[in-house]
Scaffold this active site. Sequence first.
Site, short mmCIF file in Angstrom:
data_model
loop_
_atom_site.label_atom_id
_atom_site.label_comp_id
_atom_site.label_asym_id
_atom_site.label_seq_id
_atom_site.Cartn_x
_atom_site.Cartn_y
_atom_site.Cartn_z
CD GLU A 65 -3.07 -0.56 0.00
OE1 GLU A 65 -3.44 0.61 -0.09
OE2 GLU A 65 -3.44 -1.45 -0.78
CB CYS A 220 -14.27 3.27 -12.92
SG CYS A 220 -15.08 4.88 -12.86
CB CYS A 227 -19.50 2.74 -19.04
SG CYS A 227 -18.74 4.24 -18.42
CB CYS A 230 -18.94 -0.56 -15.38
SG CYS A 230 -19.10 -0.03 -13.68
CB CYS A 236 -23.01 4.61 -13.15
SG CYS A 236 -21.76 5.91 -13.18
#
Length: 374
Positions: A65, A220, A227, A230, A236
């Site tokens: 991370e 995204c 899209c 998605c 959305c």
Amino acid sequence: MGSYYLYSDLYRGIYRRYKNYWLELTKQNPQEIFTKPILHWWSEHGRKDLPWQKNKTPYRTWVSEIMLQQTQVKTVIPYFTKFISKFPKINDLANSEQSEVMSHWSGLGYYSRARNLHKAALIIKKDYGGIFPNKFDEILSLPGIGPSTAGAILSLNNIEPRAIMDGNVKRVLSRHFFIEGDLTKAGMLKKIWKLSERCTPETDFDIYTQAIMDLGATVCLPKKYKCDQCPVVKSCIAKKKNKIELIPQKKAKKQKRKIEYNFLVIRSEDSFLLEQRDANGIWPGLWSFPTLETDEKVESWIESNTGISKINYQNNIDSFTHSLSHIDIQINPVIIDISDSKVERLKKNMTFIKAQKINSIATSKAVKKIIDRL
Ligand code: SF4
């Protein structure tokens, strides 16, 4: 036929009448319209082979991370692999010199991340017996760890459901739920954090956390959003309003400061003179070619720092611009050969290093660029 129109009119009427109520209900239940489809999508399309996903531990998640902040996955993979094989456990990291940790970060940039990793490892060794803490507040109190990283460590390791908020998550949430406004402002940030918390499920939160990051990283995307692939396209709002590119709102770019330095590339046979920089300022603590203001005299600097009064200039390589987050630095490499002279003195923070060893110490990318061009 007649009854069909009668009923569809009736439903339309009910919908119009209760539209706000329905929207309110939908808003209150983001797990139905958002979390569940994303969880489902991940089982088939999510990333499962990243090196930090194997033998997952809070330590490995933490290192990944931190490396992934401001840095792309493909750049991080070889660094992560090398770092973990050198420091497989927290105590291996804590028991190493900071310079050794820095050398394994060399080229990854944002070096305060590596210094904080080392500092935090020392704290974990001292206060937690070398075991990564598993309480949110304890993790958050470690140097270099913010709420999103602490949340990711707990969620991805299936310890506790915690929301996260990296760039990918911010983009997916703000587009899907159409959060307009400047997300760097405290009020807006609070709003989107709340939403992220509401979307994080009580079970399968490890999968959900990975899934929303994957959705932002692979579907995204900032400009080339897909899209059609998605799982939440139907609900959305940015897509519905055709305003995807406007969300999240872009920060007005600040004009970067510009400065110019001469880099003294002083060569003696197959070694180069490097100087360890101060702990503050540009490239703190890294090894660099001696860096002079453009109006400083090269000959005087060399004489006062090495005792050498006769130098041979060699063909220079072209100047280039090295960009940091807040500053553009024009670097003019000045190549000098002193192989025929005897170095009489050097400051404590200076040393000659063989060219092939430079890649294994903590230097800036600018130094590596020059070595590659010589
Ligand atoms: S539909 Fe498009 S804009 Fe909306 S979340 Fe999915 S990829 Fe992003």
